[in-house]
Scaffold this motif. Structure first.
Motif, PDB file in Angstrom:
ATOM      1  N   UNK A 244       0.816  -1.222   0.000  1.00 56.19           N
ATOM      2  CA  UNK A 244       0.000   0.000   0.000  1.00 56.19           C
ATOM      3  C   UNK A 244       0.847   1.269   0.000  1.00 56.19           C
ATOM      4  N   UNK A 245       2.152   1.133   0.291  1.00 58.33           N
ATOM      5  CA  UNK A 245       3.031   2.300   0.380  1.00 58.33           C
ATOM      6  C   UNK A 245       3.984   2.419  -0.809  1.00 58.33           C
ATOM      7  N   UNK A 246       3.764   1.605  -1.840  1.00 59.90           N
ATOM      8  CA  UNK A 246       4.660   1.628  -2.999  1.00 59.90           C
ATOM      9  C   UNK A 246       4.702   3.005  -3.668  1.00 59.90           C
ATOM     10  N   UNK A 247       3.539   3.596  -3.890  1.00 58.64           N
ATOM     11  CA  UNK A 247       3.502   4.913  -4.555  1.00 58.64           C
ATOM     12  C   UNK A 247       4.226   5.957  -3.716  1.00 58.64           C
ATOM     13  N   UNK A 248       4.003   5.918  -2.413  1.00 58.03           N
ATOM     14  CA  UNK A 248       4.652   6.858  -1.493  1.00 58.03           C
ATOM     15  C   UNK A 248       6.170   6.730  -1.592  1.00 58.03           C
ATOM     16  N   UNK A 249       6.674   5.507  -1.546  1.00 59.90           N
ATOM     17  CA  UNK A 249       8.123   5.274  -1.595  1.00 59.90           C
ATOM     18  C   UNK A 249       8.705   5.666  -2.946  1.00 59.90           C
ATOM     19  N   UNK A 250       8.008   5.357  -4.024  1.00 61.84           N
ATOM     20  CA  UNK A 250       8.507   5.682  -5.355  1.00 61.84           C
ATOM     21  C   UNK A 250       8.539   7.192  -5.587  1.00 61.84           C
ATOM     22  N   UNK A 251       7.577   7.912  -5.035  1.00 60.92           N
ATOM     23  CA  UNK A 251       7.601   9.376  -5.137  1.00 60.92           C
ATOM     24  C   UNK A 251       8.825   9.944  -4.444  1.00 60.92           C
ATOM     25  N   UNK A 252       9.162   9.406  -3.291  1.00 56.27           N
ATOM     26  CA  UNK A 252      10.338   9.887  -2.562  1.00 56.27           C
ATOM     27  C   UNK A 252      11.608   9.622  -3.372  1.00 56.27           C
ATOM     28  N   UNK A 253      11.734   8.406  -3.888  1.00 56.98           N
ATOM     29  CA  UNK A 253      12.917   8.076  -4.680  1.00 56.98           C
ATOM     30  C   UNK A 253      13.008   8.960  -5.927  1.00 56.98           C
ATOM     31  N   UNK A 254      11.868   9.210  -6.567  1.00 55.27           N
ATOM     32  CA  UNK A 254      11.866  10.053  -7.760  1.00 55.27           C
ATOM     33  C   UNK A 254      12.238  11.488  -7.463  1.00 55.27           C
ATOM     34  N   UNK A 255      11.685  12.042  -6.385  1.00 53.33           N
ATOM     35  CA  UNK A 255      11.987  13.431  -6.020  1.00 53.33           C
ATOM     36  C   UNK A 255      13.432  13.590  -5.556  1.00 53.33           C
ATOM     37  N   UNK A 256      13.995  12.556  -4.947  1.00 52.98           N
ATOM     38  CA  UNK A 256      15.378  12.651  -4.469  1.00 52.98           C
ATOM     39  C   UNK A 256      16.347  12.802  -5.632  1.00 52.98           C
ATOM     40  N   UNK A 257      16.036  12.185  -6.767  1.00 55.42           N
ATOM     41  CA  UNK A 257      16.834  12.367  -7.968  1.00 55.42           C
ATOM     42  C   UNK A 257      18.252  11.848  -7.870  1.00 55.42           C
ATOM     43  N   UNK A 258      18.442  10.734  -7.175  1.00 51.72           N
ATOM     44  CA  UNK A 258      19.786  10.169  -7.030  1.00 51.72           C
ATOM     45  C   UNK A 258      19.739   8.676  -7.273  1.00 51.72           C
ATOM     46  N   UNK A 259      20.771   8.170  -7.951  1.00 53.10           N
ATOM     47  CA  UNK A 259      20.872   6.736  -8.177  1.00 53.10           C
ATOM     48  C   UNK A 259      21.085   5.970  -6.874  1.00 53.10           C
ATOM     49  N   UNK A 260      21.494   6.678  -5.830  1.00 56.00           N
ATOM     50  CA  UNK A 260      21.727   6.043  -4.532  1.00 56.00           C
ATOM     51  C   UNK A 260      20.475   5.990  -3.661  1.00 56.00           C
ATOM     52  N   UNK A 261      19.345   6.437  -4.191  1.00 57.34           N
ATOM     53  CA  UNK A 261      18.071   6.374  -3.468  1.00 57.34           C
ATOM     54  C   UNK A 261      17.135   5.467  -4.255  1.00 57.34           C
ATOM     55  N   UNK A 262      16.733   4.367  -3.641  1.00 58.92           N
ATOM     56  CA  UNK A 262      15.935   3.356  -4.338  1.00 58.92           C
ATOM     57  C   UNK A 262      14.739   2.954  -3.482  1.00 58.92           C
ATOM     58  N   UNK A 263      13.588   2.753  -4.123  1.00 61.28           N
ATOM     59  CA  UNK A 263      12.431   2.208  -3.428  1.00 61.28           C
ATOM     60  C   UNK A 263      12.430   0.693  -3.534  1.00 61.28           C
ATOM     61  N   UNK A 264      12.279   0.030  -2.398  1.00 58.60           N
ATOM     62  CA  UNK A 264      12.098  -1.427  -2.385  1.00 58.60           C
ATOM     63  C   UNK A 264      10.752  -1.770  -1.744  1.00 58.60           C
ATOM     64  N   UNK A 265       9.862  -0.794  -1.687  1.00 61.22           N
ATOM     65  CA  UNK A 265       8.548  -1.005  -1.079  1.00 61.22           C
ATOM     66  C   UNK A 265       7.795  -2.096  -1.832  1.00 61.22           C
ATOM     67  N   UNK A 266       7.168  -2.979  -1.075  1.00 62.76           N
ATOM     68  CA  UNK A 266       6.405  -4.068  -1.658  1.00 62.76           C
ATOM     69  C   UNK A 266       7.230  -5.252  -2.098  1.00 62.76           C
ATOM     70  N   UNK A 267       8.549  -5.204  -1.933  1.00 63.08           N
ATOM     71  CA  UNK A 267       9.429  -6.268  -2.427  1.00 63.08           C
ATOM     72  C   UNK A 267       9.908  -7.223  -1.335  1.00 63.08           C
ATOM     73  N   UNK A 268       9.592  -6.935  -0.085  1.00 61.94           N
ATOM     74  CA  UNK A 268      10.134  -7.725   1.020  1.00 61.94           C
ATOM     75  C   UNK A 268       9.021  -8.422   1.800  1.00 61.94           C
ATOM     76  N   UNK A 269       9.242  -9.683   2.136  1.00 61.59           N
ATOM     77  CA  UNK A 269       8.382 -10.295   3.142  1.00 61.59           C
ATOM     78  C   UNK A 269       8.923  -9.910   4.518  1.00 61.59           C
ATOM     79  N   UNK A 270       8.303 -10.416   5.577  1.00 57.89           N
ATOM     80  CA  UNK A 270       8.707  -9.998   6.912  1.00 57.89           C
ATOM     81  C   UNK A 270      10.142 -10.403   7.226  1.00 57.89           C
TER      82      UNK A 270
END
Length: 380
Positions: A244-270
């Motif tokens: 549910x937080x994928x869009x939120x995380x991807x917006x942050x990564x996009x606005x940061x504008x750096x290859x060193x900032x990546x969204x992994x939201x929705x990709x991890x189990x517990x």
């Protein structure tokens, strides 16, 4: 002592913890603890369960919790022996109730013949009647004035640190405190998580921008600015979250504008989340489950909190955990007093952030400080 004896149903005070530590119950071999809710709610209850296991070392401890609790406790070492997933029930686990499923659940639990049932799930309006239906020999928990009474109860007053509240309840069950905050350790052989987390020897900063209540969320733009600053310092920044937080995380990564900032939201189990958090140099988040989990794993954290949540959920120490509190007391849109919570006043319909005034500079300086000093690692 006479007043204590009257209030606690004849139990004598034998020690001091967060509150009185009362006499232990006799012949306790099966303990059940009721704590529904999210990830943070479970973590708040861990110190109380550790105390109960220490007080009754021969007893098995069953948690009545939620699927996310079961997933976490499969990935960490904890005082819990088993998790039974709660059925949907009003005020205990939100969802559509099935009366037949509820009755089957209680029949199964009563067949366990629990010796001690402990309620650390809110004020008891719904959770105390639920606990009583388990048929345990002894019952202990919190209670508001309108809730059913248990054998031993402490008054539920909303503004109290949640882990300490639960430890106080455990004290009424005869359990001396073992620790005041949760300490967890990953089990061996967890999912390795995101390969990017192992790259280059850069300090790993993990950011979780979500929170169940949107008013507790620091704005996306603030997280993005922080992420960009950390990346410019040579840190690797991973933004985590559930589906549910994928869009939120991807917006942050996009606005940061750096290859060193990546969204992994929705990709991890517990298990993957536990593994990733355990590798972090610092975890930054709102008052949310992943930040509380990182703290329990001994990882340094920087938290953005609304002032009321500092009381209920803020870390106690400051060597490893920094808190930036917003002092907003009124809804930014309608002006309603947001310090009056739950049953004491209606919640307005606005979701404006009440932590937007926390400055990026201040959060960034704490991240830098924790990385630079290596206040770093604390073994659980």
């Amino acid at each position: 002592m006479e007043q204590l004896t009257a209030e606690f149903g004849g139990a004598g005070q034998v020690g001091i913890g967060v509150g009185p530590v009362l006499e232990k119950f006799e012949d306790v071999s099966r303990i059940v603890v009721l704590r529904g809710g999210g990830l943070g709610d479970l973590i708040f209850a861990i110190p109380a369960m550790a105390a109960l296991k220490a007080a009754y070392p021969g007893a098995t401890l069953t948690l009545l919790g939620t699927p996310i609790h079961k997933a976490l406790l499969a990935a960490v070492k904890s005082p819990v022996d088993e998790v039974q997933v709660l059925p949907y029930a009003e005020g205990v686990r939100p969802g559509t109730e099935d009366p037949e499923a509820l009755e089957r659940f209680f029949e199964e639990m009563r067949a366990r013949r629990f010796d001690l049932a402990v309620q650390v799930h809110g004020g008891g309006r719904y959770s105390n009647p639920f606990l009583l239906r388990l048929g345990a020999r002894h019952t202990v928990g919190t209670r508001t004035a309108d809730a059913a009474s248990l054998e031993r109860t402490i008054p539920y007053i909303y503004y109290q640190n949640e882990p300490l509240r639960a430890v106080e309840v455990a004290g009424f069950a005869g359990a001396d405190p073992v620790d005041l905050e949760a300490r967890l350790e990953p089990v061996a052989g967890l999912q390795e998580g995101i390969p990017a987390a192992d790259g280059g020897g850069q300090p790993l900063v993990v950011i979780h921008p979500g929170a169940t209540d949107p008013r507790r969320r620091w704005p996306v733009e603030r997280f993005a600015e922080l992420s960009a600053a950390c990346a410019a310092d040579g840190c690797q920044v991973l933004v985590v979250g559930d589906k549910s937080e994928e869009d939120l995380a991807e917006r942050i990564a996009g606005l940061a504008g750096s290859a060193n900032v990546t969204s992994v939201a929705g990709q991890l189990d517990m298990a993957g989340l536990v593994n990733l958090l355990a590798k972090a140099a610092v975890v930054v988040g709102n008052d949310s489950g992943p930040r509380h989990l990182a703290q329990a794993l001994g990882v340094p954290t920087v938290g953005v909190f609304w002032l009321g949540n500092v009381i209920n959920a803020g870390a106690l120490g400051r060597s490893l955990h920094r808190i930036h509190a917003s002092w907003v007391t009124a809804c930014p849109t309608c002006g309603i007093d947001v310090t009056q919570v739950g049953w004491t006043a209606p919640r307005c319909s606005h979701d404006d952030s009440v932590v937007a005034d926390v400055a990026v500079r201040d959060v960034y300086e704490d991240v830098r400080s924790l990385i630079a000093t290596g206040a770093g690692r604390q073994d659980p």
